[in-house]
Motif scaffolding. Structure first.
Motif, PDB file in Angstrom:
ATOM      1  N   LEU A 204       5.655  -5.457   9.314  1.00 51.84           N
ATOM      2  CA  LEU A 204       5.149  -4.279   9.997  1.00 51.84           C
ATOM      3  C   LEU A 204       4.621  -3.268   8.980  1.00 51.84           C
ATOM      4  O   LEU A 204       3.567  -2.658   9.172  1.00 51.84           O
ATOM      5  N   GLY A 205       5.341  -3.114   7.882  1.00 50.33           N
ATOM      6  CA  GLY A 205       4.933  -2.164   6.845  1.00 50.33           C
ATOM      7  C   GLY A 205       3.568  -2.507   6.265  1.00 50.33           C
ATOM      8  O   GLY A 205       2.739  -1.619   6.012  1.00 50.33           O
ATOM      9  N   ILE A 206       3.310  -3.802   6.046  1.00 49.47           N
ATOM     10  CA  ILE A 206       2.004  -4.218   5.514  1.00 49.47           C
ATOM     11  C   ILE A 206       0.905  -3.969   6.561  1.00 49.47           C
ATOM     12  O   ILE A 206      -0.177  -3.467   6.244  1.00 49.47           O
ATOM     13  N   ALA A 207       1.199  -4.304   7.815  1.00 46.74           N
ATOM     14  CA  ALA A 207       0.192  -4.136   8.873  1.00 46.74           C
ATOM     15  C   ALA A 207      -0.145  -2.659   9.051  1.00 46.74           C
ATOM     16  O   ALA A 207      -1.306  -2.301   9.298  1.00 46.74           O
ATOM     17  N   ILE A 208       0.854  -1.768   8.914  1.00 45.02           N
ATOM     18  CA  ILE A 208       0.576  -0.324   8.987  1.00 45.02           C
ATOM     19  C   ILE A 208      -0.364   0.066   7.850  1.00 45.02           C
ATOM     20  O   ILE A 208      -1.346   0.791   8.051  1.00 45.02           O
ATOM     21  N   SER A 209      -0.072  -0.428   6.650  1.00 47.55           N
ATOM     22  CA  SER A 209      -0.946  -0.107   5.508  1.00 47.55           C
ATOM     23  C   SER A 209      -2.394  -0.502   5.804  1.00 47.55           C
ATOM     24  O   SER A 209      -3.331   0.262   5.541  1.00 47.55           O
ATOM     25  N   GLU A 210      -2.579  -1.688   6.361  1.00 48.71           N
ATOM     26  CA  GLU A 210      -3.947  -2.144   6.650  1.00 48.71           C
ATOM     27  C   GLU A 210      -4.624  -1.246   7.682  1.00 48.71           C
ATOM     28  O   GLU A 210      -5.778  -0.836   7.510  1.00 48.71           O
ATOM     29  N   ALA A 211      -3.904  -0.927   8.751  1.00 47.82           N
ATOM     30  CA  ALA A 211      -4.501  -0.126   9.826  1.00 47.82           C
ATOM     31  C   ALA A 211      -4.836   1.284   9.340  1.00 47.82           C
ATOM     32  O   ALA A 211      -5.908   1.819   9.645  1.00 47.82           O
ATOM     33  N   VAL A 212      -3.923   1.876   8.580  1.00 37.17           N
ATOM     34  CA  VAL A 212      -4.170   3.228   8.055  1.00 37.17           C
ATOM     35  C   VAL A 212      -5.371   3.216   7.119  1.00 37.17           C
ATOM     36  O   VAL A 212      -6.236   4.103   7.180  1.00 37.17           O
ATOM     37  N   GLU A 213      -5.475   2.196   6.289  1.00 40.82           N
ATOM     38  CA  GLU A 213      -6.605   2.116   5.348  1.00 40.82           C
ATOM     39  C   GLU A 213      -7.934   2.049   6.110  1.00 40.82           C
ATOM     40  O   GLU A 213      -8.887   2.763   5.777  1.00 40.82           O
ATOM     41  N   VAL A 214      -7.989   1.222   7.142  1.00 39.19           N
ATOM     42  CA  VAL A 214      -9.227   1.094   7.925  1.00 39.19           C
ATOM     43  C   VAL A 214      -9.561   2.415   8.609  1.00 39.19           C
ATOM     44  O   VAL A 214     -10.703   2.889   8.580  1.00 39.19           O
ATOM     45  N   GLY A 312       2.566   2.381   0.751  1.00 41.48           N
ATOM     46  CA  GLY A 312       2.765   3.760   0.336  1.00 41.48           C
ATOM     47  C   GLY A 312       1.568   4.646   0.603  1.00 41.48           C
ATOM     48  O   GLY A 312       1.281   5.568  -0.152  1.00 41.48           O
ATOM     49  N   LEU A 313       0.852   4.368   1.708  1.00 45.39           N
ATOM     50  CA  LEU A 313      -0.315   5.189   2.063  1.00 45.39           C
ATOM     51  C   LEU A 313       0.073   6.363   2.954  1.00 45.39           C
ATOM     52  O   LEU A 313      -0.655   7.353   3.021  1.00 45.39           O
ATOM     53  N   THR A 314       1.180   6.254   3.667  1.00 42.51           N
ATOM     54  CA  THR A 314       1.533   7.291   4.647  1.00 42.51           C
ATOM     55  C   THR A 314       2.327   8.400   3.983  1.00 42.51           C
ATOM     56  O   THR A 314       2.910   8.216   2.913  1.00 42.51           O
ATOM     57  N   PRO A 315       2.382   9.572   4.619  1.00 47.01           N
ATOM     58  CA  PRO A 315       3.307  10.601   4.147  1.00 47.01           C
ATOM     59  C   PRO A 315       4.738  10.067   4.104  1.00 47.01           C
ATOM     60  O   PRO A 315       5.084   9.136   4.843  1.00 47.01           O
ATOM     61  N   LEU A 316       5.552  10.675   3.244  1.00 46.99           N
ATOM     62  CA  LEU A 316       6.963  10.303   3.185  1.00 46.99           C
ATOM     63  C   LEU A 316       7.710  11.107   4.245  1.00 46.99           C
ATOM     64  O   LEU A 316       7.421  12.294   4.458  1.00 46.99           O
ATOM     65  N   MET A 317       8.663  10.473   4.882  1.00 43.69           N
ATOM     66  CA  MET A 317       9.418  11.153   5.929  1.00 43.69           C
ATOM     67  C   MET A 317      10.904  11.118   5.627  1.00 43.69           C
ATOM     68  O   MET A 317      11.389  10.173   5.006  1.00 43.69           O
ATOM     69  N   PRO A 318      11.623  12.169   6.060  1.00 49.47           N
ATOM     70  CA  PRO A 318      13.072  12.209   5.848  1.00 49.47           C
ATOM     71  C   PRO A 318      13.755  11.356   6.917  1.00 49.47           C
ATOM     72  O   PRO A 318      13.652  11.662   8.105  1.00 49.47           O
ATOM     73  N   MET A 319      14.376  10.294   6.500  1.00 49.27           N
ATOM     74  CA  MET A 319      14.949   9.384   7.504  1.00 49.27           C
ATOM     75  C   MET A 319      15.973   8.451   6.875  1.00 49.27           C
ATOM     76  O   MET A 319      16.055   8.315   5.663  1.00 49.27           O
ATOM     77  N   TYR A 320      16.752   7.809   7.752  1.00 50.83           N
ATOM     78  CA  TYR A 320      17.566   6.686   7.301  1.00 50.83           C
ATOM     79  C   TYR A 320      16.607   5.541   7.035  1.00 50.83           C
ATOM     80  O   TYR A 320      15.781   5.201   7.897  1.00 50.83           O
ATOM     81  N   THR A 321      16.717   4.954   5.839  1.00 49.38           N
ATOM     82  CA  THR A 321      15.774   3.894   5.492  1.00 49.38           C
ATOM     83  C   THR A 321      16.478   2.740   4.785  1.00 49.38           C
ATOM     84  O   THR A 321      17.462   2.944   4.063  1.00 49.38           O
TER      85      THR A 321
END
Lengths: 453, 453
Positions: A204-214, A312-321
């Motif tokens: 999911l993390g990789i797919a988010i990177s691709e979608a955000v980049e496009v 690492g394209l998205t903003p960083l968020m405060p969360m349990y990770t």
């Protein structure tokens, strides 16, 4: 004696406003951080991928946000959703507890996801955006956005996690039936995808990177996320508001509200309207978040700033990770396989307002079958986690001799997950668990961001 | 302007009675014939496989039959079902027609079939029967009966047509999730099955023979049929009664009622309450039955007495038939692949009250996609035939400049048929048609029964 009680609301009871919990939360909200500067991200960091209306909702401090007429109109396709009393499950469990379930599987895409998808498609359409780009794992969010884009005349492009793309051709056919373009991730259409070619099953993390980049590189396109962010949680609060009205019809006040958590929007949608009443001293309700032992973000994760995506394209968020590059084992509850969680929900867990519990795959399917054979609906593997938690609560109520009122969020059906049921019935389901070594590895790779006070 | 209008009824509007059209039909009803004697079959011919309550419903001349409380209670799981106005489809077709659709896909099994399944499971349970045996083709009826048996505490055994058993493991997993035993047909568990071993892919007619044989030979077991018979059509009339109430809410009177026909129970359920008003001179409504060109029973069949099954174990019924041993080509609308049709419906076609039209597979999927992209719901391949007919009516209304009111029966969703959509989208769907040679062969093999006057 009746075996089934359903509480039906007519269309005029579709909520006119979304509930924004942000102003009721104690303390100042922790800001997202820009990945470039590690400084608080402002609206400008988001304009390349979100329209202003959505950015406004993301940071709004208004306690209520009006639902646009066109979105409320689209909600009529499946809302208000029914609330049922689970008499037959109660009897099977021989419990004095009163179990209610709010069923979101009646939407055309089969889950709660369209509640936010139509809101996002409408906001982007109104802003003149022609195309929405997103990612999908199990396919629930991709289906919802494909359906919503067809409703509002937008193109839709979905990066689908490679393993799911191969294993779930029917979810893909569903998205394509609604006119979406579905691309297997990692793909060679993006730099992010080409850089991850060594992980052919994707994540999911990789797919988010691709979608955000496009989306960031195309002025006609925006990005749409199906969970985690404040505005997605906001849109989902139609669920809890309807449930409040329906429980009033039943003359009941819930003692505990139970939902499953992947990115948190389903849980937020059901619980936030109830949480607000607790924060305002109007009610005493417990909240119980159920997650998979294979991806135990809330129960085992570190409370830290982290990226939403792998690259690492998205903003960083405060969360349990569990670490932004953690690839959870392939449990069937694909919608719960995310390394982080909604910052708002994480804050409630941190403050002790929400309790989290993790369950193993086989015990969730056992619970799902018990539900299917008593209440007739075949649950998705994700809400099966919540059902497992509800059964625990009902058994506990029996031991305590309490008429405990339990509200379950039944976020979707399992029509596209029957291969998982087939494996369970054949005794072939695995029970993967998160390991200490996984956690240690994740902590080492967390980004060098400010710690949370 | 609103794009979506939904007409919601609350639980207290679930019909209290089923509509029995039999006493309103012109002339004496044509009796079924015993396969042994070719004489009119009486209740005694049916007691080995049906309980007296069902036999009573099969031959009742009461215009209304009370719905037992427990059945009405089970209906609450999904009824009343919604009626929608298809504003967006109307706009896409640029038609002045008003299109309404009654959606039965909200049931746990995903189609109208549970309307009769819960009634049959309840009647058999009340008669002390422990086990119901049935057949299923595409899996809709088997799923519905498996769900209903779980609700009323009966065992369920389903003979599934071999080709479907192999191609639709997810339908099978659904039945097994509800606790049913699913057996591939032809099987070696019955004489009928062993005799058909040379047809390894099976057929609905063969599967019926197997199920009837098992039920007739087991005093604890009965048989349940999912369509064709009077009592099944009776149970389905909850659909049309609700639609009448909902169209009243809309302030409309339908000019034409459109549904798909396999064995006829879906069409009967929607239309019979409207047909009765026409027979009583209270309304002028046209009725349009849509069927596949690959299995064109009503448009091409002979109006004759024929068996309901392949082997010839069931009573003979007066109906349009393509021959009881006709095996239709494998179109995806598995629920429409039956050689005969409900005798009541066939009588209405014979009398000119119902018009039938046949459609080819590709044009029905084109219609289904147009529906999915405008109205969001992905239809099953069966109601896709009715949607095709509705689009024809809407285009005709446009040519005529009429605000024609069209009521569509949307009998189920397509969640278990996405492979068919995938084939259609890839341009790989076949368009098989019934041939003159097929008909000649069928006529030669019709049983030596009295002709119908």
């Amino acid at each position: 004696m009746t075996d089934r009680t359903k509480f039906t609301l007519t269309e005029d009871r579709i909520p006119t406003h979304w509930v924004n919990l942000l102003p009721d939360l104690p303390g100042e909200p922790l800001p997202p951080l820009s990945p470039a500067t590690m400084e608080p991200a402002g609206p400008d960091d988001l304009t390349p991928i979100f329209p202003m209306e959505i950015i406004g909702q993301e940071v709004s401090m208004e306690p209520e946000v009006e639902v646009p007429d066109a979105v409320r109109d689209a909600y009529k396709l499946w809302r208000p959703t029914p609330l049922y009393r689970a008499h037959r499950l109660e009897r099977a469990l021989d419990t004095p507890a009163h179990i209610y379930y709010k069923y979101e599987g009646v939407s055309p895409a089969g889950s709660h996801k369209p509640n936010s998808a139509v809101a996002q498609a409408h906001a982007n359409g109104r802003a003149g955006v022609k195309r929405l780009v997103t990612e999908t794992g199990a396919g629930q969010w991709g289906s919802a956005l494909a359906m919503a884009c067809a409703q509002f005349g937008l193109e839709c492009m979905v990066y689908m996690v490679g393993a799911s793309y191969d294993q779930k051709p029917y979810r893909r056919a569903m998205m394509e039936s609604w006119g979406a373009t579905v691309i297997r991730s990692p793909s060679d259409t993006t730099e992010a995808g080409r850089g991850q070619a060594s992980h052919p099953t994707g994540s999911l993390g990789i797919a988010i990177s691709e979608a955000v980049e496009v989306a960031a590189g195309d002025t006609d396109a925006n990005y749409a996320l199906g969970s985690v962010l404040n505005h997605v949680c906001l849109h989902q609060t139609v669920i809890g508001q309807e449930a409040i009205a329906q429980l009033e019809m039943a003359g009941e006040e819930p003692d505990v509200v139970v939902g499953c958590v992947g990115g948190g929007s389903n849980f937020a949608g059901l619980s936030f309207p109830f949480v607000r009443r607790v924060l305002r001293g109007e009610a005493k309700t417990r909240f119980l978040a159920a997650e998979p032992a294979a991806c135990p973000t809330l129960t085992r994760g570190a409370y830290r700033y982290d990226f939403g995506d792998t690259v690492g394209l998205t903003p960083l968020m405060p969360m349990y990770t569990l670490g932004h590059d953690f690839v959870p084992p392939p449990v069937h509850a694909g919608g719960l396989r995310y390394h982080g969680d909604s910052p708002m929900l994480c804050g409630l867990v941190k403050n002790g307002l929400v309790e989290a519990r993790a369950y193993r795959q086989n015990e969730t399917f056992a619970a799902a079958l018990e539900f299917a054979r008593t209440e007739a609906i075949i649950p998705g593997p994700e809400p099966a986690h919540a059902i497992r938690a509800v059964i625990e609560e009902a058994e506990d109520a029996k031991r305590a001799g309490e008429e405990r009122v339990i509200l379950l969020g039944l976020s979707g059906h399992g029509h596209f997950d029957m291969s998982a049921y087939e494996s369970y019935l054949a005794g072939e389901l695995q029970d993967p668990e998160f390991s200490e070594a996984d956690m240690e590895a994740a902590l080492e790779r967390l980004p060098d961001a400010p710690t949370i006070a």
